[in-house]
Design a protein around this motif. Sequence first.
Motif, PDB file in Angstrom:
ATOM      1  N   GLY A  20      -5.882   4.802  -5.235  1.00 17.88           N
ATOM      2  CA  GLY A  20      -7.223   4.256  -5.121  1.00 17.88           C
ATOM      3  C   GLY A  20      -7.912   4.014  -6.442  1.00 17.88           C
ATOM      4  O   GLY A  20      -9.128   4.083  -6.537  1.00 17.88           O
ATOM      5  N   THR A  26      -0.876   1.360  -5.582  1.00 15.83           N
ATOM      6  CA  THR A  26      -1.567   2.236  -4.623  1.00 15.83           C
ATOM      7  C   THR A  26      -3.078   2.106  -4.780  1.00 15.83           C
ATOM      8  O   THR A  26      -3.792   3.094  -4.895  1.00 15.83           O
ATOM      9  CB  THR A  26      -1.152   3.697  -4.836  1.00 15.83           C
ATOM     10  N   LYS A  28      -6.602  -0.285  -3.301  1.00 21.33           N
ATOM     11  CA  LYS A  28      -7.203  -0.670  -2.031  1.00 21.33           C
ATOM     12  C   LYS A  28      -7.169   0.433  -0.971  1.00 21.33           C
ATOM     13  O   LYS A  28      -8.020   1.295  -0.965  1.00 21.33           O
ATOM     14  CB  LYS A  28      -6.575  -1.949  -1.503  1.00 21.33           C
ATOM     15  N   THR A  29      -6.172   0.469  -0.097  1.00 23.51           N
ATOM     16  CA  THR A  29      -6.160   1.440   0.993  1.00 23.51           C
ATOM     17  C   THR A  29      -5.562   2.772   0.572  1.00 23.51           C
ATOM     18  O   THR A  29      -5.563   3.728   1.349  1.00 23.51           O
ATOM     19  CB  THR A  29      -5.366   0.894   2.189  1.00 23.51           C
ATOM     20  N   ARG A  32      -3.133   4.714   2.921  1.00 26.48           N
ATOM     21  CA  ARG A  32      -3.585   5.233   4.210  1.00 26.48           C
ATOM     22  C   ARG A  32      -3.520   4.185   5.315  1.00 26.48           C
ATOM     23  O   ARG A  32      -3.964   4.456   6.430  1.00 26.48           O
ATOM     24  CB  ARG A  32      -5.031   5.708   4.101  1.00 26.48           C
ATOM     25  N   GLY A  33      -3.065   3.011   5.043  1.00 30.57           N
ATOM     26  CA  GLY A  33      -3.037   1.968   6.055  1.00 30.57           C
ATOM     27  C   GLY A  33      -4.408   1.335   6.190  1.00 30.57           C
ATOM     28  O   GLY A  33      -5.245   1.445   5.302  1.00 30.57           O
ATOM     29  N   HIS A  34      -4.656   0.657   7.322  1.00 27.49           N
ATOM     30  CA  HIS A  34      -5.923  -0.054   7.530  1.00 27.49           C
ATOM     31  C   HIS A  34      -6.741   0.600   8.627  1.00 27.49           C
ATOM     32  O   HIS A  34      -6.232   0.852   9.714  1.00 27.49           O
ATOM     33  CB  HIS A  34      -5.655  -1.523   7.900  1.00 27.49           C
ATOM     34  N   LYS A  35      -7.981   0.849   8.355  1.00 28.29           N
ATOM     35  CA  LYS A  35      -8.974   1.343   9.312  1.00 28.29           C
ATOM     36  C   LYS A  35      -8.506   2.572  10.099  1.00 28.29           C
ATOM     37  O   LYS A  35      -7.468   3.150   9.825  1.00 28.29           O
ATOM     38  CB  LYS A  35      -9.396   0.219  10.266  1.00 28.29           C
ATOM     39  N   SER A  39      -7.749   7.021   8.209  1.00 28.72           N
ATOM     40  CA  SER A  39      -7.936   6.368   6.915  1.00 28.72           C
ATOM     41  C   SER A  39      -9.217   6.821   6.226  1.00 28.72           C
ATOM     42  O   SER A  39      -9.415   6.564   5.050  1.00 28.72           O
ATOM     43  CB  SER A  39      -7.970   4.854   7.094  1.00 28.72           C
ATOM     44  N   ARG A  40     -10.093   7.493   6.972  1.00 24.96           N
ATOM     45  CA  ARG A  40     -11.390   7.898   6.408  1.00 24.96           C
ATOM     46  C   ARG A  40     -11.273   9.215   5.643  1.00 24.96           C
ATOM     47  O   ARG A  40     -10.465  10.070   5.995  1.00 24.96           O
ATOM     48  CB  ARG A  40     -12.415   8.080   7.543  1.00 24.96           C
TER      49      ARG A  40
END
Length: 155
Positions: A20, A26, A28-29, A32-35, A39-40
């Motif tokens: 991040g 590594t 953007k996400t 953790r994948g998308h949404k 992912s939070r």
Amino acid sequence: MKLHDLKPTPGSRKDRKRVGRGPGGTDKTAGRGHKGQKSRSGAGKGQFFEGGRSRLIARLPKRGFNNVGTTYEIVKLSQLDGIEADTLDRTAFEVLGLVRRRGRPVKLLASGEVTRALTIHVDAASQAAIQAVEAAGGKVILPEAQTSTDDAKAE
């Protein structure tokens, strides 16, 4: 060769993955994948989560009485036998290694005998311990309990 000349073998030490932190694999996400919940940050299911149904511990019947009482640091009369001081209080017990946890009150128990007069300051004591110390010519000093008249005077 000297200590300041030492260096690890090239390739033996690897930089940690900084996820991040901008483009470079590594970002953007951050892997953790998308949404979605996973992912939070700080998200996830609790240790006893069972897919949305009531937890097992919540489904079991509750019975009896759970007494959440005071946990004391115990001092026995037998531990006071070889001590030369005439007056003993919490700080003396800590120095002697008889009491370890600072947050807990000290209780005197009548396990053993007292052979000489001692003045002992504790938070609680068993009746047998008080009688044994007084029989040897000493005394046990307990903190004064608040009474209803003291509470009325404060108001």
